[in-house]
Scaffold this active site. Structure first.
Site, PDB file in Angstrom:
ATOM      1  CE  LYS A 205     -11.202  21.669  78.543  1.00  0.00           C
ATOM      2  NZ  LYS A 205     -11.595  21.929  77.163  1.00  0.00           N
ATOM      3  NE  ARG A 239      -6.550  26.092  75.773  1.00  0.00           N
ATOM      4  CZ  ARG A 239      -7.083  26.059  76.989  1.00  0.00           C
ATOM      5  NH1 ARG A 239      -7.451  24.917  77.532  1.00  0.00           N
ATOM      6  NH2 ARG A 239      -7.255  27.170  77.670  1.00  0.00           N
TER       7      ARG A 239
HETATM    8  C1  7PJ Z   1     -10.402  25.016  75.513  1.00  0.00           C
HETATM    9  C2  7PJ Z   1     -10.036  26.285  75.071  1.00  0.00           C
HETATM   10  C3  7PJ Z   1     -10.420  23.947  74.575  1.00  0.00           C
HETATM   11  C4  7PJ Z   1      -9.690  25.515  72.926  1.00  0.00           C
HETATM   12  C5  7PJ Z   1     -10.523  26.376  77.170  1.00  0.00           C
HETATM   13  C6  7PJ Z   1     -10.277  24.718  80.234  1.00  0.00           C
HETATM   14  C7  7PJ Z   1     -11.334  25.638  79.772  1.00  0.00           C
HETATM   15  N1  7PJ Z   1      -9.668  26.539  73.790  1.00  0.00           N
HETATM   16  N2  7PJ Z   1     -10.116  27.121  76.126  1.00  0.00           N
HETATM   17  N3  7PJ Z   1     -10.060  24.246  73.304  1.00  0.00           N
HETATM   18  N4  7PJ Z   1     -10.692  25.088  76.835  1.00  0.00           N
HETATM   19  N5  7PJ Z   1      -9.350  25.712  71.649  1.00  0.00           N
HETATM   20  O1  7PJ Z   1      -9.096  24.783  79.864  1.00  0.00           O
HETATM   21  O2  7PJ Z   1     -10.649  23.861  81.073  1.00  0.00           O
HETATM   22  O3  7PJ Z   1     -10.763  22.791  74.862  1.00  0.00           O
HETATM   23  S1  7PJ Z   1     -10.793  27.031  78.765  1.00  0.00           S
END
Ligand code: 7PJ
Length: 260
Positions: A205, A239
């Protein structure tokens, strides 16, 4: 939780088939590398991103979900905020609904209340993707996010969704300044007061890129550092894009804990 990179373009049949094949190869590798969950997203929620239509999102997500479930025995999470996509995803075997809008869109609570088994990740976001990074403001970062979680947990339980199905995510990068993101990471353990499992999404990020002045392709070391800090703060699900490296780092952390 491994993130499935899924390129949305190309609607020709040839392109579609090869896209699914590419996705399956990626999933196979992530499972081999130690991912327990695969997160599939059909909507870009990066800062500045525009909305995707329901039809486009369904045509991106559902075929790949079906193909993954046919070939692998892995927990699949669907990253969506649309009730119709949630319903279809559940009908096709998704185990987790991951909603960056925490079931605030029309119909989402009802769809999730009709099913009793899938887990739900409620993420905090201030504002909407298109504008959320324009000067985010909090009275008190942790308290404001906790209050939001309490309200969403209440909305879920009042709709008939058991709290035991919920996972909380403070939403790194979703309407937070650089300082706010790092303060959130340092204080993530405070959300244990809500007694629900925590998920952290920090991989590659901009909070890492802008701190280190690194392009997306050069954020692995920074991402691993954030993963370890989140795990030390008690996050149960991390994640990430780089599953192999993250699993190695987490194994080192785990060995350190069990030998303490
Ligand atoms: C997240 C997401 C996060 C959850 C994205 C990226 C943007 N879902 N989906 N948490 N980020 N739960 O991966 O940079 O931080 S999309």
């Amino acid at each position: 939780m491994g993130i499935l990179n899924f390129t949305p373009d190309s609607f020709s049949d040839g392109g579609k088939f090869s896209r699914i094949d590419l996705a399956l190869n990626q999933v196979e590798q992530m499972i081999a590398d130690g991912a327990a969950i695969i997160d599939i997203g059909g909507e870009s929620t990066r800062p500045g991103a525009r909305d995707v239509t329901e039809k486009d999102e369904l045509s991106r997500v559902i075929p790949v979900l079906k193909a993954i479930n046919k070939r692998f025995n892995v927990v699949v999470s669907i990253d969506t905020s649309k009730s119709s996509v949630m319903a279809e995803a559940i009908a096709h075997g998704a185990s987790i609904i991951n909603d960056v809008r925490a079931l605030q869109n029309d119909g989402c609570l009802d769809v999730l209340a009709q099913d009793q088994s899938v887990a739900i990740c409620l993420m905090h976001m201030q504002g909407l993707p298109r504008t959320m990074q324009h000067n985010p403001q909090y009275e008190h970062l942790i308290t404001d996010i906790s209050t939001f979680f309490e309200q969403r947990i209440l909305a879920c339980t009042q709709a008939g969704i058991s709290a035991s199905r919920l996972i909380l995510d403070p939403g790194f990068g979703f309407g937070k300044s650089l300082e706010q993101n790092y303060s959130l990471l340092a204080n993530m353990a405070k959300f244990h007061a809500l007694s629900l499992p925590l998920l952290a999404g920090l991989s590659r990020k901009s909070m890492i890129g802008s701190l280190l002045n690194r392009d997306v392709s050069e954020r692995l070391a920074g991402s691993l550092a954030t993963a370890i800090i989140a795990a030390q703060q008690g996050a149960k699900i991390i994640r990430v894009h780089d599953v192999k490296e993250t699993v190695d780092a987490l194994k080192v952390l785990h060995a350190t804990h069990i030998n303490k």
